[in-house]
Design a protein around this motif. Structure first.
Motif, short mmCIF file in Angstrom:
data_model
loop_
_atom_site.label_atom_id
_atom_site.label_comp_id
_atom_site.label_asym_id
_atom_site.label_seq_id
_atom_site.Cartn_x
_atom_site.Cartn_y
_atom_site.Cartn_z
N THR A 28 0.89 -1.19 0.03
CA THR A 28 -0.11 0.14 -0.02
C THR A 28 0.80 1.34 0.10
O THR A 28 1.39 1.69 1.07
N PHE A 29 1.16 1.60 -1.10
CA PHE A 29 2.21 2.85 -1.47
C PHE A 29 1.93 3.95 -0.67
O PHE A 29 2.56 4.48 0.18
N SER A 30 0.59 4.46 -0.33
CA SER A 30 0.19 5.66 0.14
C SER A 30 0.48 5.59 1.64
O SER A 30 0.59 6.71 2.32
N ASN A 31 0.80 4.22 2.26
CA ASN A 31 0.98 4.09 3.65
C ASN A 31 2.44 4.31 3.95
O ASN A 31 2.74 3.91 5.10
N VAL A 32 3.14 4.36 3.20
CA VAL A 32 4.81 4.00 3.30
C VAL A 32 5.63 5.24 3.16
O VAL A 32 5.43 6.09 2.28
N TYR A 33 6.52 5.52 4.04
CA TYR A 33 7.41 6.66 3.63
C TYR A 33 8.50 6.08 2.55
O TYR A 33 8.92 4.88 2.64
N MET A 34 8.74 7.05 1.81
CA MET A 34 9.52 6.65 0.72
C MET A 34 10.90 7.49 0.79
O MET A 34 10.78 8.86 1.00
N SER A 35 11.79 6.85 -0.10
CA SER A 35 13.05 7.55 0.02
C SER A 35 14.02 7.46 -1.22
O SER A 35 13.67 6.37 -1.90
N ILE A 51 10.19 11.29 1.92
CA ILE A 51 8.93 11.86 1.72
C ILE A 51 7.90 11.06 2.54
O ILE A 51 7.89 10.06 2.46
N ALA A 52 7.22 11.84 3.63
CA ALA A 52 6.34 11.01 4.48
C ALA A 52 5.02 10.78 3.82
O ALA A 52 4.75 11.17 2.54
N THR A 53 4.13 10.00 4.34
CA THR A 53 2.93 9.68 4.00
C THR A 53 2.18 11.00 4.29
O THR A 53 2.41 11.78 4.97
N GLY A 54 0.90 10.69 4.09
CA GLY A 54 -0.17 11.91 4.26
C GLY A 54 0.15 13.10 3.71
O GLY A 54 0.10 13.30 2.50
N SER A 71 8.56 13.89 -4.70
CA SER A 71 7.21 14.07 -4.64
C SER A 71 6.59 12.81 -4.88
O SER A 71 7.36 11.60 -5.38
N ARG A 72 5.37 12.24 -4.80
CA ARG A 72 4.64 11.16 -4.97
C ARG A 72 3.43 11.29 -5.47
O ARG A 72 2.69 12.28 -4.89
N ASP A 73 3.01 10.54 -6.10
CA ASP A 73 1.56 10.51 -6.64
C ASP A 73 1.10 9.10 -6.22
O ASP A 73 1.32 8.27 -6.69
N ASN A 74 0.05 9.19 -5.09
CA ASN A 74 -0.47 7.97 -4.60
C ASN A 74 -1.56 7.36 -5.42
O ASN A 74 -1.62 6.13 -5.31
N VAL A 76 -1.00 6.70 -8.67
CA VAL A 76 -0.33 5.80 -9.71
C VAL A 76 0.89 5.14 -8.87
O VAL A 76 1.40 4.69 -9.64
N ASN A 77 0.97 5.13 -7.51
CA ASN A 77 2.03 4.36 -6.87
C ASN A 77 3.13 5.02 -7.46
O ASN A 77 4.17 4.03 -7.59
N THR A 78 3.55 5.92 -7.53
CA THR A 78 4.82 6.29 -8.00
C THR A 78 5.59 7.57 -7.39
O THR A 78 4.85 8.57 -6.64
N LEU A 79 6.86 7.26 -7.12
CA LEU A 79 7.71 8.39 -6.50
C LEU A 79 8.51 8.96 -7.35
O LEU A 79 8.57 8.55 -8.31
N TYR A 80 8.74 10.27 -7.05
CA TYR A 80 9.68 11.23 -8.18
C TYR A 80 10.83 11.78 -7.47
O TYR A 80 10.77 12.05 -6.39
N LEU A 81 11.82 12.21 -8.33
CA LEU A 81 12.97 12.84 -7.86
C LEU A 81 13.17 13.80 -8.84
O LEU A 81 14.08 13.56 -9.97
#
Length: 112
Positions: A28-35, A51-54, A71-74, A76-81
């Protein structure tokens, strides 16, 4: 299974820009912090941005502040830099990570 697939790396001149993407699946991408983490040749792996969730609060290492944007687009489950004003010191393999536990295969960024 958790999958993280980075893309968008390449060769760019100093001062140029690149946008990295990381497509995530298997959790569940939206629930997870990503780096984003990078590793330069012969150097230790180092955190670049997180980047944090929420609300999506973002944190950056000092050397990239003002130049990189995570940034993140929850939807489409994608993280950007987004990386601007690149320097040769930004050269390395860039990895996205989920919760600091799951890693992609990396994408190479070469500034030269």
């Amino acid at each position: 299974d958790v999958q993280l697939v980075e893309s968008g790396g390449g060769l760019v001149q100093p001062g140029g820009s690149l946008r990295l993407s990381c497509a995530a699946s298997g959790f569940t991408f939206s629930n997870v912090y990503m780096s984003w983490v990078r590793q330069a040749p012969g150097k230790e792996r180092e955190g670049v941005a997180r980047i944090a969730t929420g609300s999506g609060n973002a944190y950056y290492r000092d050397s990239v502040k003002g130049r990189f944007t995570i940034s993140r687009d929850n939807a489409v489950n994608t993280l950007y830099l987004q990386m601007n004003s690149l320097t040769t010191e930004d050269t390395g393999a860039y990895y996205c990570a989920a919760c600091g536990r799951y890693w992609g295969q990396g994408t190479q960024v070469t500034v030269s």
